[in-house]
Design a protein around this motif. Sequence first.
Motif, PDB file in Angstrom:
ATOM      1  N   ALA A  12     -16.741  32.763  -7.803  1.00  0.00           N
ATOM      2  CA  ALA A  12     -16.338  32.923  -6.405  1.00  0.00           C
ATOM      3  C   ALA A  12     -16.367  31.578  -5.686  1.00  0.00           C
ATOM      4  CB  ALA A  12     -17.256  33.932  -5.715  1.00  0.00           C
ATOM      5  N   PHE A  13     -17.406  30.787  -5.893  1.00  0.00           N
ATOM      6  CA  PHE A  13     -17.470  29.464  -5.276  1.00  0.00           C
ATOM      7  C   PHE A  13     -16.390  28.543  -5.847  1.00  0.00           C
ATOM      8  CE2 PHE A  13     -21.874  30.881  -4.411  1.00  0.00           C
ATOM      9  CZ  PHE A  13     -21.896  30.668  -3.044  1.00  0.00           C
ATOM     10  N   HIS A  14     -16.101  28.676  -7.148  1.00  0.00           N
ATOM     11  CA  HIS A  14     -15.035  27.868  -7.735  1.00  0.00           C
ATOM     12  C   HIS A  14     -13.728  28.074  -6.982  1.00  0.00           C
ATOM     13  CE1 HIS A  14     -17.046  27.978 -12.024  1.00  0.00           C
ATOM     14  NE2 HIS A  14     -17.878  27.619 -11.070  1.00  0.00           N
ATOM     15  N   THR A  15     -13.424  29.335  -6.646  1.00  0.00           N
ATOM     16  CA  THR A  15     -12.140  29.609  -5.999  1.00  0.00           C
ATOM     17  C   THR A  15     -12.057  28.954  -4.627  1.00  0.00           C
ATOM     18  OG1 THR A  15     -12.863  31.716  -5.003  1.00  0.00           O
ATOM     19  CG2 THR A  15     -11.943  31.803  -7.233  1.00  0.00           C
ATOM     20  N   VAL A  16     -13.196  28.844  -3.942  1.00  0.00           N
ATOM     21  CA  VAL A  16     -13.199  28.172  -2.642  1.00  0.00           C
ATOM     22  C   VAL A  16     -12.853  26.691  -2.823  1.00  0.00           C
ATOM     23  CG1 VAL A  16     -14.674  27.502  -0.698  1.00  0.00           C
ATOM     24  CG2 VAL A  16     -14.789  29.825  -1.627  1.00  0.00           C
ATOM     25  N   ALA A  17     -13.387  26.066  -3.879  1.00  0.00           N
ATOM     26  CA  ALA A  17     -13.040  24.667  -4.160  1.00  0.00           C
ATOM     27  C   ALA A  17     -11.622  24.564  -4.700  1.00  0.00           C
ATOM     28  CB  ALA A  17     -14.040  24.072  -5.139  1.00  0.00           C
ATOM     29  N   LEU A  18     -11.241  25.456  -5.618  1.00  0.00           N
ATOM     30  CA  LEU A  18      -9.909  25.412  -6.210  1.00  0.00           C
ATOM     31  C   LEU A  18      -8.809  25.644  -5.184  1.00  0.00           C
ATOM     32  CD1 LEU A  18     -10.631  27.331  -9.522  1.00  0.00           C
ATOM     33  CD2 LEU A  18      -9.705  25.018  -9.389  1.00  0.00           C
ATOM     34  N   SER A  19      -9.132  26.386  -4.115  1.00  0.00           N
ATOM     35  CA  SER A  19      -8.113  26.669  -3.103  1.00  0.00           C
ATOM     36  C   SER A  19      -7.611  25.399  -2.437  1.00  0.00           C
ATOM     37  CB  SER A  19      -8.660  27.641  -2.048  1.00  0.00           C
ATOM     38  OG  SER A  19      -9.738  27.056  -1.331  1.00  0.00           O
ATOM     39  N   VAL A  20      -8.402  24.330  -2.495  1.00  0.00           N
ATOM     40  CA  VAL A  20      -7.967  23.049  -1.946  1.00  0.00           C
ATOM     41  C   VAL A  20      -6.784  22.506  -2.731  1.00  0.00           C
ATOM     42  CG1 VAL A  20      -8.660  20.640  -1.563  1.00  0.00           C
ATOM     43  CG2 VAL A  20     -10.275  22.493  -1.086  1.00  0.00           C
ATOM     44  N   VAL A  21      -6.763  22.804  -4.040  1.00  0.00           N
ATOM     45  CA  VAL A  21      -5.823  22.141  -4.929  1.00  0.00           C
ATOM     46  C   VAL A  21      -4.843  23.101  -5.600  1.00  0.00           C
ATOM     47  CG1 VAL A  21      -7.285  22.218  -6.981  1.00  0.00           C
ATOM     48  CG2 VAL A  21      -5.745  20.302  -6.678  1.00  0.00           C
ATOM     49  N   ASP A  22      -5.199  24.382  -5.733  1.00  0.00           N
ATOM     50  CA  ASP A  22      -4.365  25.331  -6.468  1.00  0.00           C
ATOM     51  C   ASP A  22      -4.638  26.751  -5.976  1.00  0.00           C
ATOM     52  OD1 ASP A  22      -2.848  26.753  -8.280  1.00  0.00           O
ATOM     53  OD2 ASP A  22      -3.551  25.657 -10.033  1.00  0.00           O
ATOM     54  N   LEU A  23      -3.973  27.127  -4.893  1.00  0.00           N
ATOM     55  CA  LEU A  23      -4.219  28.431  -4.279  1.00  0.00           C
ATOM     56  C   LEU A  23      -3.863  29.580  -5.210  1.00  0.00           C
ATOM     57  CD1 LEU A  23      -3.056  27.847  -0.603  1.00  0.00           C
ATOM     58  CD2 LEU A  23      -5.193  28.951  -1.272  1.00  0.00           C
ATOM     59  N   SER A  24      -2.762  29.468  -5.928  1.00  0.00           N
ATOM     60  CA  SER A  24      -2.344  30.581  -6.774  1.00  0.00           C
ATOM     61  C   SER A  24      -3.361  30.856  -7.874  1.00  0.00           C
ATOM     62  CB  SER A  24      -0.960  30.305  -7.377  1.00  0.00           C
ATOM     63  OG  SER A  24      -0.998  29.157  -8.211  1.00  0.00           O
ATOM     64  N   PHE A  25      -3.902  29.799  -8.480  1.00  0.00           N
ATOM     65  CA  PHE A  25      -4.913  29.997  -9.519  1.00  0.00           C
ATOM     66  C   PHE A  25      -6.197  30.554  -8.918  1.00  0.00           C
ATOM     67  CE2 PHE A  25      -8.352  28.296 -12.308  1.00  0.00           C
ATOM     68  CZ  PHE A  25      -8.021  29.016 -13.453  1.00  0.00           C
ATOM     69  N   ALA A  26      -6.568  30.093  -7.724  1.00  0.00           N
ATOM     70  CA  ALA A  26      -7.773  30.610  -7.068  1.00  0.00           C
ATOM     71  C   ALA A  26      -7.649  32.118  -6.843  1.00  0.00           C
ATOM     72  CB  ALA A  26      -7.999  29.890  -5.747  1.00  0.00           C
ATOM     73  N   LYS A  27      -6.502  32.567  -6.393  1.00  0.00           N
ATOM     74  CA  LYS A  27      -6.303  34.004  -6.154  1.00  0.00           C
ATOM     75  C   LYS A  27      -6.340  34.785  -7.469  1.00  0.00           C
ATOM     76  CE  LYS A  27      -2.774  34.723  -3.378  1.00  0.00           C
ATOM     77  NZ  LYS A  27      -1.445  34.439  -2.791  1.00  0.00           N
ATOM     78  N   ASP A  28      -5.712  34.237  -8.501  1.00  0.00           N
ATOM     79  CA  ASP A  28      -5.738  34.914  -9.805  1.00  0.00           C
ATOM     80  C   ASP A  28      -7.173  35.090 -10.299  1.00  0.00           C
ATOM     81  OD1 ASP A  28      -3.002  35.014  -9.824  1.00  0.00           O
ATOM     82  OD2 ASP A  28      -2.735  33.268 -11.126  1.00  0.00           O
ATOM     83  N   GLN A  29      -8.003  34.059 -10.112  1.00  0.00           N
ATOM     84  CA  GLN A  29      -9.379  34.128 -10.572  1.00  0.00           C
ATOM     85  C   GLN A  29     -10.175  35.184  -9.819  1.00  0.00           C
ATOM     86  OE1 GLN A  29     -10.856  31.754 -13.285  1.00  0.00           O
ATOM     87  NE2 GLN A  29      -8.760  32.439 -13.534  1.00  0.00           N
ATOM     88  N   LEU A  30      -9.922  35.325  -8.536  1.00  0.00           N
ATOM     89  CA  LEU A  30     -10.637  36.327  -7.748  1.00  0.00           C
ATOM     90  C   LEU A  30     -10.297  37.740  -8.198  1.00  0.00           C
ATOM     91  CD1 LEU A  30     -10.386  34.589  -4.293  1.00  0.00           C
ATOM     92  CD2 LEU A  30     -12.507  35.319  -5.383  1.00  0.00           C
TER      93      LEU A  30
END
Length: 896
Positions: free
Chosen positions: A434-452
């Motif tokens: 969950a914390f990764h997606t908050v950091a990843l959202s800076v650089v790759d929103l689509s991947f962050a959403k997929d991970q969630l």
Amino acid sequence: MTTSTNAGRSGPADEARGREKLWGPYLSERQWGTVREDYSAGGDAWSAFPHDHARSRAYRWGEDGLGGICDEKQRLCFALALWNGRDPILKERAFGLTNGEGNHGEDVKEYYFYLDSTPSHSYLKYLYKYPQAEFPYNDLVATNQARGRHEFEYELLDTGVFDDDRYFDVTVEYAKASPEDILIRITAEHRGPDEATLHLLPTLWFRNTWSWQDGGGATAPRLSATRTPAGTTALRADHPALGSYELRCGGQVPLLFTENETNSERLSGTPNPSPYVKDGIGRYVVNGEDSAVNPAQEGTKAAAHYTLTIPAGGAESTRLRLAPAGSSMPLTRDFDTVFRDRRAEADAFYRELTPDGASEDEARVLRQALAGMLWSKQYYSFDVENWLAGHGLDPWTAPGRAVRNGAWFHMACDDIISMPDKWEYPWFAAWDLAFHTVALSVVDLSFAKDQLELLLRDTYLHPNGQVPAYEWNFADVNPPVHAWAAYFVYTLEELRTGNADRAFLDRVFQKLLTNFTWWVNRKDPSGRNLFQGGFLGLDNIGVFDRSAQLPTGGYLEQADGTAWMALYCQTMLQIALELVRHDPAGYEDHVLKFAEHFLWIAAAMERTGGDGLWDEEDGFFYDVLRLPDGQATRLKVRSMVGLLPLCAATVLRPGQLAGVRGLGDRLRRFVDRHPSLAPGLAEALAGAEDGPRLLSVVDEKRLVRVLSRLLSEDEFLSPYGIRALSRYHADHPYTFGVDGTEHRVGYLPAESDSGMFGGNSNWRGPVWFPANALVIRGLLNLYAFYGDDLTVECPTGSGVRMNLFEVASEISTRLTRLFLRDENGHRPMYGGQRKFQDDPHWRDLLSFHEYFHGDNGAGIGAAHQTGWTGLVATLMTFFGTVTPEHFRTWPARKET
């Protein structure tokens, strides 16, 4: 291959369409010692599959390598292998200490760095530092085993193998000419004073699925030598599902072939069906065993063998190209042009992400943090039912013995997942992700959403609603931060792009309803809205092991567990309020449901008296131990457990509640029926109709009292963020006696002296990024409500007063200070390691550690846990662009 650099709307992140991410850095740094590969009766994964077996034993569920890449299903892998002419084995993977081998354990003893990556992996850069002396495997184990928990770890630099700079900097870069046409440049730079030889073996191999999946016996894919133009060498890879590829290698270089099959003769004395086994290339190069490689030039594992003699201070570059077979593209065509273009695109992309006015050093920290996030993706395969069958269990019979993860037959993982650390934690962890997606959202929103969404799929989420925690025990309990992360990513995407992806938010919400119900039913056994949960990711922070049966009997009512649930309610309420605007009939009841849940929890936390979580005398929250005879005792440890209630603060935007038909009347009727809950709703209903609404488990008076401890440099406020335990306990350790045994919690700013949870993680003093990020989040929400009217001393006793935005910014500044050069040119994260502080070939290489020394900021724990420590990128971009004025658009609270 073009790459847009607009981070807000399109860019490398959006290259995910089609096959742009088919190839990436999805290869683990460690597969040995994992639960997936452990088929032992005792379940000791580290001992059942040690590093010594890794070169000879074929894995089942994944592969590992140095600086490698693979396709998205890890059918075909590429990585570095090295030999310095002295090592007893080929250097094919990173070495580290198991829990039983080191004084702190589970620690990689190598130096490698993720230097660059675009979200689509159109450009990648990785650096490995390889000593020219024999790698000190035995010395590292023996010396660390001899040291106690109170002594420093014995690191690779301490062994002397880097003395006189006798090492190679081996850099591997990947640049995609197209999604499946990957150019590879490997550069070996000799830092030492004398000429030295390096054996470089770029290796291509297939993951072994043919010998065991579907009963075994499947036809194996094949690697073979193929004809090439003069001046190059090539091997061909044919796979029935992936297709055919060629690896073209610069120069006329020997190709070595073997099979990715277990060397049973070495491991168990059982004859091998073929002389060509997994460690064959290593035995050929290191031991001179000509018969260990296949003269027919075919197999399932192969390497090109370069022997490079490099003068002192010199460098050698090797070029390779991995592309679909039949392609007419020569090895060198447009090679330099492609690398130049991909690098320029990466530069432009990160330049746009970097806040205006950032220094060169700040830009470096931001870029390497995000590169580490992107490199930490890993292909993760684990069919738990298949694995349990290997332990004699099936889902239809009661197990005759306890087997790890025995109730998780439904899990079938086959995905690319963001890992906490691909060596120390090469498996997903729910709250980390969950914390990764908050950091990843800076650089790759689509991947962050997929991970969630990933962990909420039916192949992960348990039928009872539990989110799997992590591989070592899926049934353990991680903090429920999934909803918060999903709402954060949703909101960020809307702010950046104008796209409100309500379909994503709705899908997440529907699955989280099941998980929320699991929490309410399983973790509030007394029905008093005071929650348990066990260790909740905080390992050894408590007096007792909170995941085990208490030595006193009874149970704990956890201040952190209850605060997590308050935040869960708040976020689910926010999501419901977002969705109700477009579907009133479908979500109005959910709005009321989560409003009521929050009020019950807030009221339970506000209770005073001898058995409440709040201690009026100390002005702090504590866990409460409930004994079998009904007595209750507060465990007065001033820790992150008592700070987390501050994080359960959420501001609703003006008009959000008013938009729900009859909600105000229904809430007031609820309060009329339950007058004891009125204080919890008072501030939520306070203010003008167009003003913000605050949901918080602390009122202003308690907030100020907790902040006085949080911001005290004698307690929680470190020069580098918020400590997990107050320094008060350095001189005043907390003790609790049970049957003649003293249980003790003292301030430990660095590594743990406790064996609890393996002893490799410490929440008794160091600075951890995820908890700090949530404290900052809570402070910003509180500022959005209180505005400039509320100020506190920061630091406590300094006479300097700050509003809560300024306090949040100050904590963020202290956290980012960990990575930046100070006035002496030193980075706190590297502590007293002079090589990293002073050497020009080391000082700009950043590691993003698991946690940091509570007093001097030195990095501790897993060296590459960029996962949640990558939150530094989120903080840098946020405070580099947001000002208090962004919050002042909401009117400050008015007295009512």
